[in-house]
Write an enzyme that holds these catalytic residues in place. Structure first.
Site, PDB file in Angstrom:
ATOM      1  N   GLU A   1       8.172   3.168  15.127  1.00 41.32           N
ATOM      2  CA  GLU A   1       8.951   3.460  13.936  1.00 41.32           C
ATOM      3  C   GLU A   1       9.046   4.966  13.752  1.00 41.32           C
ATOM      4  O   GLU A   1       8.333   5.738  14.382  1.00 41.32           O
ATOM      5  CB  GLU A   1       8.281   2.846  12.702  1.00 41.32           C
ATOM      6  CG  GLU A   1       8.192   1.333  12.743  1.00 41.32           C
ATOM      7  CD  GLU A   1       7.713   0.752  11.439  1.00 41.32           C
ATOM      8  OE1 GLU A   1       8.545   0.234  10.689  1.00 41.32           O
ATOM      9  OE2 GLU A   1       6.503   0.816  11.163  1.00 41.32           O
TER      10      GLU A   1
ATOM     11  N   CYS B   1      -3.217   1.763   6.673  1.00 43.21           N
ATOM     12  CA  CYS B   1      -3.442   1.208   8.001  1.00 43.21           C
ATOM     13  C   CYS B   1      -4.038   2.248   8.938  1.00 43.21           C
ATOM     14  O   CYS B   1      -4.693   1.902   9.923  1.00 43.21           O
ATOM     15  CB  CYS B   1      -2.162   0.624   8.576  1.00 43.21           C
ATOM     16  SG  CYS B   1      -0.786   1.781   8.677  1.00 43.21           S
TER      17      CYS B   1
ATOM     18  N   GLU C   1       4.164  -3.829  12.711  1.00 38.71           N
ATOM     19  CA  GLU C   1       3.100  -2.826  12.569  1.00 38.71           C
ATOM     20  C   GLU C   1       2.007  -3.465  11.728  1.00 38.71           C
ATOM     21  O   GLU C   1       2.249  -3.869  10.587  1.00 38.71           O
ATOM     22  CB  GLU C   1       3.630  -1.543  11.933  1.00 38.71           C
ATOM     23  CG  GLU C   1       4.533  -0.733  12.852  1.00 38.71           C
ATOM     24  CD  GLU C   1       3.866  -0.310  14.145  1.00 38.71           C
ATOM     25  OE1 GLU C   1       2.610  -0.171  14.167  1.00 38.71           O
ATOM     26  OE2 GLU C   1       4.568  -0.139  15.155  1.00 38.71           O
TER      27      GLU C   1
ATOM     28  N   ASN D   1       0.804  -1.226   0.000  1.00 36.52           N
ATOM     29  CA  ASN D   1       0.000   0.000   0.000  1.00 36.52           C
ATOM     30  C   ASN D   1       0.840   1.281   0.000  1.00 36.52           C
ATOM     31  O   ASN D   1       0.408   2.301  -0.543  1.00 36.52           O
ATOM     32  CB  ASN D   1      -0.989   0.001   1.166  1.00 36.52           C
ATOM     33  CG  ASN D   1      -0.325  -0.040   2.515  1.00 36.52           C
ATOM     34  OD1 ASN D   1       0.717  -0.662   2.694  1.00 36.52           O
ATOM     35  ND2 ASN D   1      -0.924   0.633   3.484  1.00 36.52           N
TER      36      ASN D   1
ATOM     37  N   GLY E   1       2.215  -5.213   7.809  1.00 35.56           N
ATOM     38  CA  GLY E   1       1.275  -6.007   7.038  1.00 35.56           C
ATOM     39  C   GLY E   1       0.109  -6.444   7.899  1.00 35.56           C
ATOM     40  O   GLY E   1      -0.216  -5.803   8.905  1.00 35.56           O
ATOM     41  N   SER E   2      -0.517  -7.545   7.527  1.00 40.35           N
ATOM     42  CA  SER E   2      -1.726  -8.006   8.212  1.00 40.35           C
ATOM     43  C   SER E   2      -1.397  -8.597   9.575  1.00 40.35           C
ATOM     44  O   SER E   2      -0.273  -9.039   9.839  1.00 40.35           O
ATOM     45  CB  SER E   2      -2.437  -9.056   7.364  1.00 40.35           C
ATOM     46  OG  SER E   2      -1.699 -10.263   7.331  1.00 40.35           O
ATOM     47  N   ASN E   3      -2.416  -8.646  10.433  1.00 40.11           N
ATOM     48  CA  ASN E   3      -2.224  -9.222  11.761  1.00 40.11           C
ATOM     49  C   ASN E   3      -1.883 -10.697  11.696  1.00 40.11           C
ATOM     50  O   ASN E   3      -1.017 -11.180  12.427  1.00 40.11           O
ATOM     51  CB  ASN E   3      -3.487  -9.012  12.604  1.00 40.11           C
ATOM     52  CG  ASN E   3      -3.590  -7.601  13.121  1.00 40.11           C
ATOM     53  OD1 ASN E   3      -3.658  -6.664  12.344  1.00 40.11           O
ATOM     54  ND2 ASN E   3      -3.594  -7.446  14.430  1.00 40.11           N
TER      55      ASN E   3
ATOM     56  N   VAL F   1      -0.358 -12.490   9.341  1.00 41.93           N
ATOM     57  CA  VAL F   1       1.020 -12.725   8.916  1.00 41.93           C
ATOM     58  C   VAL F   1       1.994 -12.169   9.949  1.00 41.93           C
ATOM     59  O   VAL F   1       3.023 -12.785  10.251  1.00 41.93           O
ATOM     60  CB  VAL F   1       1.272 -12.118   7.526  1.00 41.93           C
ATOM     61  CG1 VAL F   1       2.736 -12.288   7.118  1.00 41.93           C
ATOM     62  CG2 VAL F   1       0.368 -12.776   6.486  1.00 41.93           C
ATOM     63  N   GLY F   2       1.682 -11.012  10.507  1.00 43.84           N
ATOM     64  CA  GLY F   2       2.566 -10.418  11.497  1.00 43.84           C
ATOM     65  C   GLY F   2       2.792 -11.327  12.699  1.00 43.84           C
ATOM     66  O   GLY F   2       3.914 -11.446  13.211  1.00 43.84           O
TER      67      GLY F   2
END
Length: 491
Positions: free
Chosen positions: A472, A292, A258, A160, A236-238, A240-241
């Site tokens: 970050e 996000c 994040e 994104n 990225g997504s929850n 995968v994170g």
């Protein structure tokens, strides 16, 4: 350049390993598709194997000793050079980004220029202090702290923001003395190659910055579990994170996640409704809602709900959907077929759960847009906090209106989610402002401003399930990319 063109002038992108552009060993590739016209291939990118990842990690490991010996100022000088190149190439990088993931060209160019600004910011960080003198109980000793780089850092970035997000990870990693192995999203890897070309042309030594393109299952998970990678920074997504975090935790590597958001904007009864509408539309629908920090829940005090709703619908109906390269387009397509299908599934689910779809949600009727992943922005009302459209991240141009009977209830509704990334409020009442700042469970709170966006010099990160609780950007980045070393010297 970083790629070669095939017979029909579609670029073939390579990995970047140890200062050289190299294809996947077996020649396997993915096609990067233009979401505004899924019949157009933007480029072919490597479907890399663990062997290419091993080569990149070995190169980064080999380079890290010499790299960390350079001064922060010397490392910063190379970031300054990369920033200048990125700025010079902003039009080209921006157009490629628009063709690969759909956001409008002004947004894409603006993101590229922000990437250049981030590089300059961290170039300057190379001149800042990295420790403090501490008084020792021993009068004949000197005690102080310094910072040591982690070593090899794995960077896993999403589609994104294919320039800004990887740059705000890579730049601090490099300036603080780490080497990098970067896995960009396959959907935006042509754009990523142009970013990496800036680092190459700036003169970074071989092995300091490496890029491996491939599937998340192979390369992403490989980075997370590789014993030669000492820190992983992921956006990225929850789902995968959490996999990345578990793999890193299992081997004791440092990790930074994040992830998602379900960001609310509260509209108080005393708010300037015109400004609040602009914020809800810009924060929630610009970039096709694929941020996000995008506004997803619009929590409005009941006394002004009908007036706000009328103004919101009037504004949303003026937004032009189309190809992001067309100057008149306000929002482009969803970034890919999967994301378009996800948005459609949530719109259907919202209706099934009893929310009222006031506007949008379908593909445009314009036959010129038939071959793209377009969706007319959707607005729901009569939404309750327990509905999926009010709880789960949609990542698309969908606004849900939720009524509140008081500011106390509005803040409770805003907090009623597993996420805690960003939140905003529109009000003129200082009491509302203070209550919101103190009680809102979010890493970023904004008053009379949209939920989306944060200045590059400020720390960024979420609470609850939005983050692993590190931060970050800004000077906070040093906390992740280095470890404190305490030094005690006695003659």
């Amino acid at each position: 350049m970083s790629y070669q063109a095939n017979a029909v002038n579609v670029p073939i992108i390579d990995n970047y390993i140890n200062g050289e552009w190299k294809p996947a060993a077996d020649g396997s590739t993915f096609a990067s598709i233009n979401p505004a016209n899924f019949r157009e291939v933007v480029g072919h990118v490597p479907d890399s194997s663990p062997a290419e990842l091993e080569e990149a990690v070995a190169a980064a490991d080999e380079a890290r000793t010499a790299w960390r010996k350079r001064s922060g100022a010397q490392r910063g000088d190379l970031l300054y050079r990369a920033a200048a190149l990125m700025e010079e190439r902003a039009d080209d990088i921006g157009r490629t980004m628009t063709r690969e993931m759909g956001k409008t060209f002004p947004e894409a160019k603006g993101e590229t220029l922000r990437g250049a600004a981030i590089l300059r910011y961290y170039a300057g960080e190379g001149m800042r202090k990295v420790g403090d003198v501490i008084t020792s109980t021993d009068a004949e000793a000197l005690m102080f702290t310094t910072r040591a780089p982690l070593g090899v850092v794995g960077v896993i970035s999403p589609w994104n923001f294919p320039v800004a997000i990887p740059v705000w990870k890579i730049a601090p990693a490099l300036v603080y003395g780490n080497t990098v192995v970067w896995k960009p999203a396959t959907e935006t890897s042509v754009t990523a190659s142009k970013v990496m070309q800036c680092f190459h042309d700036a003169g970074f030594p071989a092995g300091v910055a490496n890029m491996i393109i491939g599937s998340g299952r192979t390369i992403g998970q490989g980075i997370a579990s590789h014993p030669g990678i000492h820190g992983i920074t992921f956006t990225g997504s929850n789902a995968v994170g959490k996999q990345v975090g578990q793999a890193a935790l299992a081997r004791g590597a440092k990790y930074q996640l994040e992830m998602g958001g379900k960001n609310p904007i509260i509209v108080a009864e005393d708010a300037d409704l015109d400004l609040a509408v602009e914020a809800a539309v810009s924060g929630g629908i610009r970039s096709t809602g694929q941020k996000c920090t995008a506004t997803s829940r619009v929590i409005v005090e009941r006394e002004v709900m009908e007036e706000f709703k009328a103004k919101l619908l009037e504004k949303v109906k003026t937004l032009k959907v189309g190809d992001g390269l067309e100057p008149s387009t306000w929002l482009g397509p969803c970034a890919n077929k999967s994301q378009w299908e996800t948005v459609q599934s949530y719109i259907r689910r919202g209706v099934e759960e009893g929310a009222r779809l006031l506007y949008g949600g379908m593909k445009p009727k314009d036959p010129a847009l038939a071959d793209g992943y377009f969706v007319i922005p959707a607005v729901f009302d009569e939404v309750t906090s327990k509905m999926a459209v009010a709880q789960e991240e949609i990542f698309g141009p969908v606004l849900t209106l939720i009524a509140a009977d008081s500011m106390k209830e509005a803040i409770e509704l805003a907090n009623d989610t597993e996420f805690g990334l960003s939140a905003s409020i529109y009000t003129r009442d200082i009491g509302n402002v203070l209550s919101f700042i103190h009680e809102m469970d979010a890493g970023l709170v904004r008053v009379n401003a949209e939920t989306a966006g944060v200045e590059l010099q400020a720390p960024f990160g979420g609470m609850k399930q939005s983050s692993s609780h590190s931060r970050e950007q800004g000077q906070a980045a040093i906390e992740f990319f280095t470890s404190i070393k305490t030094v005690f010297i006695k003659s």
